[in-house]
Design a protein around this motif. Sequence first.
Motif, PDB file in Angstrom:
ATOM      1  N   MET A  43     -18.264  -2.953   7.069  1.00  0.00           N
ATOM      2  CA  MET A  43     -17.926  -4.255   6.487  1.00  0.00           C
ATOM      3  C   MET A  43     -17.708  -5.302   7.578  1.00  0.00           C
ATOM      4  O   MET A  43     -18.058  -6.469   7.397  1.00  0.00           O
ATOM      5  CB  MET A  43     -16.663  -4.147   5.627  1.00  0.00           C
ATOM      6  CG  MET A  43     -16.814  -3.328   4.371  1.00  0.00           C
ATOM      7  SD  MET A  43     -17.662  -4.187   3.055  1.00  0.00           S
ATOM      8  CE  MET A  43     -16.400  -5.356   2.556  1.00  0.00           C
ATOM      9  N   GLU A  44     -17.137  -4.901   8.698  1.00  0.00           N
ATOM     10  CA  GLU A  44     -16.874  -5.836   9.793  1.00  0.00           C
ATOM     11  C   GLU A  44     -18.164  -6.332  10.437  1.00  0.00           C
ATOM     12  O   GLU A  44     -18.175  -7.397  11.052  1.00  0.00           O
ATOM     13  CB  GLU A  44     -15.970  -5.177  10.839  1.00  0.00           C
ATOM     14  CG  GLU A  44     -14.555  -4.959  10.349  1.00  0.00           C
ATOM     15  CD  GLU A  44     -13.680  -4.220  11.354  1.00  0.00           C
ATOM     16  OE1 GLU A  44     -14.076  -4.094  12.529  1.00  0.00           O
ATOM     17  OE2 GLU A  44     -12.601  -3.766  10.949  1.00  0.00           O
ATOM     18  N   GLN A  57      -4.610  -4.104   7.750  1.00  0.00           N
ATOM     19  CA  GLN A  57      -4.020  -5.381   8.134  1.00  0.00           C
ATOM     20  C   GLN A  57      -4.785  -5.994   9.304  1.00  0.00           C
ATOM     21  O   GLN A  57      -5.129  -5.321  10.263  1.00  0.00           O
ATOM     22  CB  GLN A  57      -2.549  -5.208   8.501  1.00  0.00           C
ATOM     23  CG  GLN A  57      -1.780  -6.490   8.498  1.00  0.00           C
ATOM     24  CD  GLN A  57      -0.282  -6.214   8.513  1.00  0.00           C
ATOM     25  OE1 GLN A  57       0.169  -5.104   8.709  1.00  0.00           O
ATOM     26  NE2 GLN A  57       0.486  -7.254   8.298  1.00  0.00           N
ATOM     27  N   GLY A  58      -5.070  -7.269   9.197  1.00  0.00           N
ATOM     28  CA  GLY A  58      -5.771  -7.981  10.251  1.00  0.00           C
ATOM     29  C   GLY A  58      -7.282  -7.840  10.210  1.00  0.00           C
ATOM     30  O   GLY A  58      -7.976  -8.387  11.065  1.00  0.00           O
ATOM     31  N   LYS A  59      -7.818  -7.115   9.236  1.00  0.00           N
ATOM     32  CA  LYS A  59      -9.266  -6.928   9.133  1.00  0.00           C
ATOM     33  C   LYS A  59      -9.912  -7.928   8.178  1.00  0.00           C
ATOM     34  O   LYS A  59     -11.128  -7.882   7.970  1.00  0.00           O
ATOM     35  CB  LYS A  59      -9.592  -5.494   8.698  1.00  0.00           C
ATOM     36  CG  LYS A  59      -9.210  -4.460   9.748  1.00  0.00           C
ATOM     37  CD  LYS A  59      -9.600  -3.072   9.325  1.00  0.00           C
ATOM     38  CE  LYS A  59      -9.225  -2.060  10.405  1.00  0.00           C
ATOM     39  NZ  LYS A  59      -9.581  -0.698  10.012  1.00  0.00           N
ATOM     40  N   GLY A  60      -9.102  -8.795   7.582  1.00  0.00           N
ATOM     41  CA  GLY A  60      -9.647  -9.858   6.741  1.00  0.00           C
ATOM     42  C   GLY A  60      -9.964  -9.475   5.313  1.00  0.00           C
ATOM     43  O   GLY A  60     -10.663 -10.210   4.617  1.00  0.00           O
ATOM     44  N   PHE A  61      -9.450  -8.348   4.853  1.00  0.00           N
ATOM     45  CA  PHE A  61      -9.705  -7.927   3.477  1.00  0.00           C
ATOM     46  C   PHE A  61      -8.716  -8.574   2.507  1.00  0.00           C
ATOM     47  O   PHE A  61      -7.529  -8.684   2.797  1.00  0.00           O
ATOM     48  CB  PHE A  61      -9.550  -6.405   3.325  1.00  0.00           C
ATOM     49  CG  PHE A  61     -10.671  -5.608   3.904  1.00  0.00           C
ATOM     50  CD1 PHE A  61     -11.898  -5.530   3.265  1.00  0.00           C
ATOM     51  CD2 PHE A  61     -10.502  -4.914   5.088  1.00  0.00           C
ATOM     52  CE1 PHE A  61     -12.932  -4.779   3.796  1.00  0.00           C
ATOM     53  CE2 PHE A  61     -11.524  -4.162   5.630  1.00  0.00           C
ATOM     54  CZ  PHE A  61     -12.745  -4.091   4.981  1.00  0.00           C
ATOM     55  N   LEU A  62      -9.220  -8.954   1.353  1.00  0.00           N
ATOM     56  CA  LEU A  62      -8.381  -9.313   0.219  1.00  0.00           C
ATOM     57  C   LEU A  62      -8.350  -8.073  -0.671  1.00  0.00           C
ATOM     58  O   LEU A  62      -9.403  -7.615  -1.127  1.00  0.00           O
ATOM     59  CB  LEU A  62      -8.972 -10.496  -0.545  1.00  0.00           C
ATOM     60  CG  LEU A  62      -9.132 -11.782   0.264  1.00  0.00           C
ATOM     61  CD1 LEU A  62      -9.987 -12.782  -0.502  1.00  0.00           C
ATOM     62  CD2 LEU A  62      -7.771 -12.357   0.577  1.00  0.00           C
ATOM     63  N   THR A  63      -7.177  -7.504  -0.888  1.00  0.00           N
ATOM     64  CA  THR A  63      -7.072  -6.252  -1.638  1.00  0.00           C
ATOM     65  C   THR A  63      -6.889  -6.521  -3.121  1.00  0.00           C
ATOM     66  O   THR A  63      -6.065  -7.331  -3.524  1.00  0.00           O
ATOM     67  CB  THR A  63      -5.892  -5.405  -1.117  1.00  0.00           C
ATOM     68  OG1 THR A  63      -6.123  -5.104   0.262  1.00  0.00           O
ATOM     69  CG2 THR A  63      -5.751  -4.114  -1.895  1.00  0.00           C
ATOM     70  N   ILE A  64      -7.675  -5.812  -3.909  1.00  0.00           N
ATOM     71  CA  ILE A  64      -7.528  -5.801  -5.367  1.00  0.00           C
ATOM     72  C   ILE A  64      -7.311  -4.356  -5.767  1.00  0.00           C
ATOM     73  O   ILE A  64      -8.132  -3.493  -5.455  1.00  0.00           O
ATOM     74  CB  ILE A  64      -8.785  -6.353  -6.077  1.00  0.00           C
ATOM     75  CG1 ILE A  64      -9.058  -7.800  -5.666  1.00  0.00           C
ATOM     76  CG2 ILE A  64      -8.637  -6.223  -7.595  1.00  0.00           C
ATOM     77  CD1 ILE A  64     -10.367  -8.346  -6.198  1.00  0.00           C
ATOM     78  N   GLU A  65      -6.212  -4.090  -6.444  1.00  0.00           N
ATOM     79  CA  GLU A  65      -5.939  -2.734  -6.920  1.00  0.00           C
ATOM     80  C   GLU A  65      -6.396  -2.634  -8.369  1.00  0.00           C
ATOM     81  O   GLU A  65      -5.892  -3.354  -9.237  1.00  0.00           O
ATOM     82  CB  GLU A  65      -4.456  -2.419  -6.778  1.00  0.00           C
ATOM     83  CG  GLU A  65      -4.031  -2.359  -5.320  1.00  0.00           C
ATOM     84  CD  GLU A  65      -2.560  -2.083  -5.129  1.00  0.00           C
ATOM     85  OE1 GLU A  65      -1.887  -1.653  -6.092  1.00  0.00           O
ATOM     86  OE2 GLU A  65      -2.080  -2.302  -4.002  1.00  0.00           O
TER      87      GLU A  65
END
Length: 152
Positions: free
Chosen positions: A21-22, A55-63
């Motif tokens: 993804m990065e 954390q710090g990888k730029g992901f927006l988390t959706i559970e």
Amino acid sequence: MVYLIIGGSGSGKSAYAEQLMECFTGVTEKYYLATMQIFDEEGEKRKEKHRAARQGKGFLTIEQPRDIKKVVEQIKPGSAVLLECMSNLVANEMFGGAGEQGLTERVCLGVQRLAAQTELTVIVTNELFSDGIRYAPETERYLAALSALNNA
């Protein structure tokens, strides 16, 4: 584009998917679609460990442990999404959701809608059937359902 990352438990497939993804630039957002259902304190600790690792990888988390088509509207067009993981999603749908009837079609529809909304969809799933072990009928049905979805 859709990538399917398959591997054994603890093989590093999630870390590999995050690294993949990065590599992609030019997407509007990067989402982490977490499908693990939390049942107890141990699950909560595992979830927090995973969040800290991202954390710090730029992901927006959706559970979203079930029915992933419900979150498609939350994901911006042109974005990238990491679905972590198909194995949890299938178990949640099969044993805590709508059951086995129409499972493959239901989950595939959600994944197809997700992929249509994004530039990149990365799906993590477990490798199956290499252990040569016979399981209880309920587990065999789960493995068959997950296998059908991995193939789809």
